[in-house]
Enzyme design. Structure first.
Site, PDB file in Angstrom:
ATOM      1  N   SER A 118       0.848  -1.229  -0.087  1.00 64.34           N
ATOM      2  CA  SER A 118       0.084   0.206   0.111  1.00 64.34           C
ATOM      3  C   SER A 118       0.792   1.241   0.056  1.00 64.34           C
ATOM      4  CB  SER A 118      -0.662  -0.004   1.087  1.00 64.34           C
ATOM      5  OG  SER A 118      -1.624  -1.131   1.369  1.00 64.34           O
ATOM      6  N   HIS A 139      -1.259  -2.699  -7.006  1.00 59.24           N
ATOM      7  CA  HIS A 139      -1.876  -2.416  -5.658  1.00 59.24           C
ATOM      8  C   HIS A 139      -3.435  -2.643  -5.944  1.00 59.24           C
ATOM      9  CE1 HIS A 139      -2.938   0.841  -2.614  1.00 59.24           C
ATOM     10  NE2 HIS A 139      -3.119  -0.343  -2.090  1.00 59.24           N
ATOM     11  N   GLU A 151      -3.672  -0.003  -8.994  1.00 56.27           N
ATOM     12  CA  GLU A 151      -2.773   1.141  -8.941  1.00 56.27           C
ATOM     13  C   GLU A 151      -1.438   0.408  -9.242  1.00 56.27           C
ATOM     14  OE1 GLU A 151      -2.438   3.012  -5.343  1.00 56.27           O
ATOM     15  OE2 GLU A 151      -1.821   5.004  -6.246  1.00 56.27           O
ATOM     16  N   ASN A 189      -3.152   5.927  -1.156  1.00 56.54           N
ATOM     17  CA  ASN A 189      -3.081   6.195   0.122  1.00 56.54           C
ATOM     18  C   ASN A 189      -2.579   7.335   0.747  1.00 56.54           C
ATOM     19  OD1 ASN A 189      -4.263   4.033   1.574  1.00 56.54           O
ATOM     20  ND2 ASN A 189      -2.928   2.347   0.273  1.00 56.54           N
TER      21      ASN A 189
HETATM   22  N1  LIG Z   1      -6.205  -4.584   4.121  1.00 57.50           N
HETATM   23  C1  LIG Z   1      -6.346  -3.886   2.844  1.00 57.50           C
HETATM   24  O1  LIG Z   1      -7.286  -3.192   2.945  1.00 57.50           O
HETATM   25  C2  LIG Z   1      -5.064  -3.516   1.870  1.00 57.50           C
HETATM   26  C3  LIG Z   1      -5.621  -2.917   0.785  1.00 57.50           C
HETATM   27  C4  LIG Z   1      -4.786  -2.842  -0.362  1.00 57.50           C
HETATM   28  C5  LIG Z   1      -3.299  -3.485  -0.131  1.00 57.50           C
HETATM   29  N2  LIG Z   1      -3.262  -3.923   1.124  1.00 57.50           N
HETATM   30  C6  LIG Z   1      -1.674  -4.320   1.375  1.00 57.50           C
HETATM   31  O2  LIG Z   1      -1.484  -5.819   1.051  1.00 57.50           O
HETATM   32  C7  LIG Z   1      -0.599  -6.235   2.111  1.00 57.50           C
HETATM   33  C8  LIG Z   1      -1.313  -7.568   2.641  1.00 57.50           C
HETATM   34  O3  LIG Z   1      -2.262  -7.018   3.618  1.00 57.50           O
HETATM   35  P1  LIG Z   1      -3.380  -7.757   4.299  1.00 57.50           P
HETATM   36  O4  LIG Z   1      -4.450  -6.895   4.940  1.00 57.50           O
HETATM   37  O5  LIG Z   1      -4.200  -8.805   3.425  1.00 57.50           O
HETATM   38  O6  LIG Z   1      -2.448  -8.310   5.425  1.00 57.50           O
HETATM   39  P2  LIG Z   1      -3.167  -9.526   6.312  1.00 57.50           P
HETATM   40  O7  LIG Z   1      -2.415  -9.304   7.881  1.00 57.50           O
HETATM   41  O8  LIG Z   1      -4.294  -9.880   6.257  1.00 57.50           O
HETATM   42  O9  LIG Z   1      -2.328 -10.928   5.807  1.00 57.50           O
HETATM   43  C9  LIG Z   1      -0.970 -10.976   5.456  1.00 57.50           C
HETATM   44  C10 LIG Z   1      -0.665 -12.600   5.579  1.00 57.50           C
HETATM   45  O10 LIG Z   1       0.823 -12.614   5.039  1.00 57.50           O
HETATM   46  C11 LIG Z   1       1.087 -13.613   5.968  1.00 57.50           C
HETATM   47  N3  LIG Z   1       2.857 -13.652   5.834  1.00 57.50           N
HETATM   48  C12 LIG Z   1       3.470 -12.721   6.390  1.00 57.50           C
HETATM   49  N4  LIG Z   1       4.729 -13.110   6.329  1.00 57.50           N
HETATM   50  C13 LIG Z   1       5.022 -13.802   5.308  1.00 57.50           C
HETATM   51  C14 LIG Z   1       6.078 -14.664   4.860  1.00 57.50           C
HETATM   52  N5  LIG Z   1       7.285 -14.245   4.966  1.00 57.50           N
HETATM   53  N6  LIG Z   1       5.717 -15.557   3.929  1.00 57.50           N
HETATM   54  C15 LIG Z   1       4.546 -15.708   3.356  1.00 57.50           C
HETATM   55  N7  LIG Z   1       3.463 -15.282   4.083  1.00 57.50           N
HETATM   56  C16 LIG Z   1       3.666 -14.371   5.142  1.00 57.50           C
HETATM   57  C17 LIG Z   1       0.568 -13.642   7.108  1.00 57.50           C
HETATM   58  O11 LIG Z   1       0.460 -14.824   7.850  1.00 57.50           O
HETATM   59  C18 LIG Z   1      -0.924 -13.171   6.523  1.00 57.50           C
HETATM   60  O12 LIG Z   1      -1.881 -14.303   6.471  1.00 57.50           O
HETATM   61  C19 LIG Z   1      -0.003  -5.354   2.890  1.00 57.50           C
HETATM   62  O13 LIG Z   1       1.132  -4.969   2.175  1.00 57.50           O
HETATM   63  C20 LIG Z   1      -1.115  -4.415   2.636  1.00 57.50           C
HETATM   64  O14 LIG Z   1      -0.567  -2.999   2.793  1.00 57.50           O
HETATM   65  C21 LIG Z   1      -4.074  -4.163   2.269  1.00 57.50           C
END
Ligand SMILES: NC(=O)c1ccc[n+]([C@@H]2O[C@H](COP(=O)([O-])OP(=O)(O)OC[C@H]3O[C@@H](n4cnc5c(N)ncnc54)[C@H](O)[C@@H]3O)[C@@H](O)[C@H]2O)c1
Length: 281
Positions: A118, A139, A151, A189
């Site tokens: 993000s 993104h 994005e 963001n």
């Molecule tokens: N939540 C949102 O609305 C949103 C929107 C757009 C982008 N993002 C981005 O997407 C990414 C993920 O966010 P999320 O909300 O899905 O997070 P989340 O916490 O729901 O999920 C992250 C997952 O990654 C796993 N993980 C962590 N380290 C790891 C590794 N080394 N190898 C494999 N798996 C691993 C964790 O176990 C977890 O299941 C982030 O970069 C976030 O900024 C999030």
């Protein structure tokens, strides 16, 4: 020809990303360190596909075929023969850099390594690999199966050819790509998070209740969802991580995360995913 997609991280975003690729005919390998996260991801994907079937937007056989194209596991080495990778692990620069180093060693040299970050610098992630020209930001928006925007972030060294491949891939998924330069928070963001942060300051200072603030923004500004409902939906830990990147990267105090946000994250009140945030779920 891109056929097999590797998705790393099976949380909120990773499971949605895996689903849209599988629905569009790609074979998908979804990896997560935590086995329980993989089980939850499968459950979420099945539930989401069932809703598409209920609404008549997907046939039963197409749902079964999409599920048949999805394999899951906890071993990153399973991505050895994928054609394209989307990383969606936690928003932590060290963790992402480490995964990019490993992906660079595991996957074939021509494979594009994209991140769903993000806010974290794509240039920094690219520099952790020997193929910075093939590292870019992809993104997706939450919830991925419903939101059409992607994005696309061009790092300092990302090639025109890699951006073209990612753009075409978005179109195949039925998404609309928009390009952004590699500055903290990109477009989405950089604009959204200061608003969410300000809404949290308004709660902290007693300007209004979460309900009042969300209602003002919905009915007064025609936002489909209030900023605090949206923060709970995104995850308060994710919001805090993005604000930290904006604050560190742009150096302007206007991006400092609200102390109430820090306190809620420290208490494990992460929004929807933990059952408690500005609202209870
Ligand atoms: N939540 C949102 O609305 C949103 C929107 C757009 C982008 N993002 C981005 O997407 C990414 C993920 O966010 P999320 O909300 O899905 O997070 P989340 O916490 O729901 O999920 C992250 C997952 O990654 C796993 N993980 C962590 N380290 C790891 C590794 N080394 N190898 C494999 N798996 C691993 C964790 O176990 C977890 O299941 C982030 O970069 C976030 O900024 C999030």
């Amino acid at each position: 020809m891109i056929k097999r997609i590797g998705v790393v991280g099976a949380g909120t975003m990773g499971n949605g990303i895996a689903q849209v690729f599988a629905q569009s005919g790609f074979d998908v390998r979804l990896c997560d360190l935590v086995p329980a996260a993989i089980d939850r991801a499968r459950g979420s994907i099945e539930k989401s596909l069932a809703k598409f079937v209920e609404k008549g937007k997907l046939t039963g056989p197409d749902r079964d075929a999409a599920l048949g194209r999805l394999t899951t596991g906890s071993d990153l080495d399973a991505l050895v023969d994928v054609d394209y990778v989307v990383e969606a692990i936690a928003e932590l620069v060290d963790a992402k850099t480490d995964v990019f180093k490993r992906l660079d060693a595991i996957t074939k040299p021509h494979v594009i390594l994209s991140s769903n970050t993000s806010s974290i610098s794509i240039t920094v992630l690219g520099a952790a690999t020997k193929r910075p020209d093939k590292v870019l930001g992809m993104h997706f928006m939450n919830p991925v199966p419903l939101m059409t925007l992607v994005e696309l972030i061009r790092g300092q060294a990302t090639s025109v050819e890699s951006m073209k491949i990612a753009t075409d891939l978005c179109t195949t998924l039925g998404k609309t790509p928009v390009e952004a330069a590699d500055y903290p928070g990109f477009i989405s963001n950089r604009i959204l998070m200061p608003m969410i942060n300000e809404a949290i300051f308004a709660v902290m200072e007693g300007v209004g209740t979460p309900e009042a603030i969300d209602t003002v923004m919905k009915l007064g500004m025609n936002h489909p969802m209030g900023p605090l409902t949206l923060a709970d939906f995104i995850g308060l830990d994710v919001c805090l991580a993005i604000l930290n990147v904006l604050h560190d990267g742009l150096g302007d105090p206007k991006y400092r995360p609200c102390p109430l946000l820090r306190r809620m994250v420290a208490a494990g009140q992460l929004g929807r995913k933990s059952g408690r945030g500005f609202y209870t779920y």
